[in-house]
Design a protein around this motif. Structure first.
Motif, PDB file in Angstrom:
ATOM      1  N   HIS A 109      38.405  27.018   0.873  1.00 58.22           N
ATOM      2  CA  HIS A 109      39.577  26.469   1.563  1.00 58.22           C
ATOM      3  C   HIS A 109      39.465  26.683   3.070  1.00 58.22           C
ATOM      4  N   ILE A 151      37.034  24.104   4.605  1.00 59.18           N
ATOM      5  CA  ILE A 151      37.569  22.748   4.824  1.00 59.18           C
ATOM      6  C   ILE A 151      38.747  22.761   5.789  1.00 59.18           C
ATOM      7  N   TYR A 201      35.471  16.540  -0.999  1.00 64.03           N
ATOM      8  CA  TYR A 201      35.967  17.765  -1.608  1.00 64.03           C
ATOM      9  C   TYR A 201      36.509  17.481  -3.009  1.00 64.03           C
ATOM     10  N   PRO A 240      38.611  19.440  -5.786  1.00 62.59           N
ATOM     11  CA  PRO A 240      39.354  20.682  -6.031  1.00 62.59           C
ATOM     12  C   PRO A 240      39.216  21.156  -7.466  1.00 62.59           C
ATOM     13  N   LEU A 248      43.867  19.102 -10.045  1.00 62.05           N
ATOM     14  CA  LEU A 248      44.838  18.360  -9.257  1.00 62.05           C
ATOM     15  C   LEU A 248      46.058  18.116 -10.125  1.00 62.05           C
ATOM     16  N   LEU A 267      38.119  12.355  -9.074  1.00 59.51           N
ATOM     17  CA  LEU A 267      38.084  13.169  -7.854  1.00 59.51           C
ATOM     18  C   LEU A 267      36.697  13.132  -7.225  1.00 59.51           C
TER      19      LEU A 267
END
Lengths: 263, 266
Positions: A56, A59, A79, A81, A84, A138
């Protein structure tokens, strides 16, 4: 095939003496890290070791308590994650999601969906997707703008074993196509480590780093994870051939160097 | 039928507020900030009292207090822990303090109902200018920041990875909320402002496939509720703000009940 205006040799992302904290509680201290173009780096570490916080911070989603993070100018980050959660009150189709925040043309969006292995989901609502489908969507969004680096934060959490294996094959394929660097945080040690140029073992700080074999046999790593994954590592070991562009001159010799920090 | 000036102004005011409140309300709903909206709206009353005490324009006083409130809420929410309970404290404290402050102003007691529930029929040309100016600003900023706000809503980390400062976008949203409250106070009053944001958005949800669709439908529903509510309140001599909000509630019930039917069949 390497694009971008960045000077070859300068790292894509660099952390210098980075310390992170959550409120008053320190999460990560004195991390020095460089990600070079085209590299595959895996971050491993037990729960609460600061892996996700580190990503984190890279980014820009959380500020550094101390130290700095440098991102190459114009760096494009893809990115993915951990998971989500889509609000039930938010209607959002896959197609619309891929166009956030930048509009892309439809053909490109479809190509990304195909590359991520979810070709026909464009018109579906995000909330109707299964866990595996959502992770692939994603991934499709992450690769849409041809990123310089793909950052995956335990992207296979919640997938079953075949799903995980398929997901990593997809990433390998995407990477070969784009030539991007990959930085991934993972629990799936045996699968991931074998495909990595370099492994970073975190536990509040960098415990050890180096090639997968070196880290797997490092005492610091064994103290955290035991020796159980060694056989599996051998079993899953496969050759990955990746080519760097002629203007990409990161030093592999540096990567195999095994460095440990004092405890 | 002769339409009076004040009725035309009321119509324009209601439409202006609904047009801005409904799309903003979508974001409030998507980001689960309904209570956040309530707290800000209820703080408006404190702004009224302050403005009257200091003898400054009501709109200015309300805007100052709602801005302060959203900034406090944002600071508090950043700390994370126990935010829900703290929000509850702030919602009711703001309302109670506002009521208390107003009670110290003897001339204002009569107008209290107007500040709580709105007084759309008393909208002056200046009010109208403020309402449309504010609504245009809110809508303009929403449209300008739309994609950035939307990706921030979906995931602050995804936004950040795309180079969008998630905190800044969130701040923009809360500032828009403060502005909308100040703009809408005259029309629906401190108690029902949040309703005019949230209920049309909720009513639009079952009818929408995309965020933009939901915002447009919410704006349409909110606007028709404003017009319909005004007409109904005029015809039946009911308070206008509550009539408008009740109408949005009917819409909510209708879209959700009819929305369920085909889904069960499919």
């Amino acid at each position: 095939m390497i694009q971008g205006a960045m000077i070859p040799g300068t790292p894509l992302i660099e952390a210098v003496d980075l310390c992170l904290s959550y409120g008053a509680a320190p999460v990560l201290r004195d991390v020095n890290f460089r990600l070079q173009r085209g590299e595959i780096v895996t971050i491993v570490g037990p729960n609460g070791s600061g892996k996700s916080s580190f990503v984190h911070a890279l980014i820009g989603a959380i500020p550094a308590a101390k130290g700095q993070i440098h991102r190459a100018k114009g760096l494009r980050i893809g990115y993915v994650p951990q998971k989500l959660g889509i609000e039930p009150s938010l209607p959002l189709t896959v197609q619309r999601f891929l166009n956030l925040p930048h509009k892309v043309d439809k053909q490109r969006a479809n190509q990304a969906l195909i590359a991520a292995g979810v070709a026909d989901l464009g018109r579906r609502q995000l909330r109707q997707l299964s866990g595996g489908q959502l992770q692939r969507v994603l991934l499709a969004r992450a690769i849409l703008l041809r990123p310089d680096v793909l950052i995956l934060d335990e992207a296979t959490q919640g997938l079953d074993q075949p799903g995980t294996a398929a997901f990593y094959r997809q990433i390998e394929q995407v990477r070969q196509e784009l030539g991007c660097a990959v930085l991934m945080v993972s629990h799936d040690l045996h699968v991931v480590m074998s495909a990595s140029d370099r492994v970073l073992c975190l536990n509040g700080h960098i415990c050890c780093e180096g090639t997968p074999e070196i880290v797997a046999s490092a005492p610091e790593y064994r103290a955290l994870f035991g020796t159980g994954t060694q056989g599996a590592l051998a079993l899953y070991r496969h050759e990955h051939s990746h080519s760097h562009g002629p203007d990409c001159d990161h030093e592999h010799s540096f990567l195999s160097e095994h460095r440990t920090n004092d405890h | 039928m002769i339409i009076d000036d004040f009725l035309i102004r009321a119509l324009l005011a209601g439409v202006g507020v609904a047009l801005a409140a409904a799309p903003l309300g979508c974001f409030i709903v998507w980001q689960r900030m309904a209570y956040f909206g309530d707290a800000t709206a209820h703080a408006a009353l404190l702004g009224v009292a302050l403005a009257l005490m200091l003898n400054i324009p009501i709109f200015g006083g309300v805007l100052a207090v709602t801005l302060a409130m959203v900034l406090i809420l944002t600071l508090v929410s950043d700390r994370g822990v126990g935010f829900d309970a703290l929000l509850g404290v702030l919602v009711h404290s703001a309302l109670a303090l506002g009521l208390l402050a107003v009670s110290f102003l003897p001339n204002v007691r009569v107008d209290l109902i107007g500040y709580l529930f709105g007084d759309i029929l008393a909208v002056s040309p200046l009010d109208l200018a403020l309402i449309w100016g504010g609504a245009a600003l809110v809508l303009g900023l929403l449209i300008w920041r739309w994609n950035a706000l939307l990706i921030t809503t979906v995931s602050p980390e995804l936004a950040q990875a795309s180079g969008i400062a998630a905190r800044r976008e969130h701040l923009i949203l809360t500032l828009l909320l403060a502005l909308s409250v100040a703009v809408a106070l005259k029309v629906v009053g401190a108690l029902l402002i949040a309703a005019l944001m949230i209920i049309p958005a909720g009513a639009a949800r079952p009818l929408a496939r995309t965020p933009e669709g939901m915002a447009l439908i919410a704006a349409a529903l909110g606007t028709s509720a404003a017009i319909g509510g005004l007409m109904l309140s005029f015809a039946f001599d009911t308070p206008t703000g509550p009539t408008i909000v009740s109408l949005t509630t009917v819409m909510f019930a209708v879209t959700h009940l009819t929305g369920l039917a085909p889904r069960r069949g499919a």
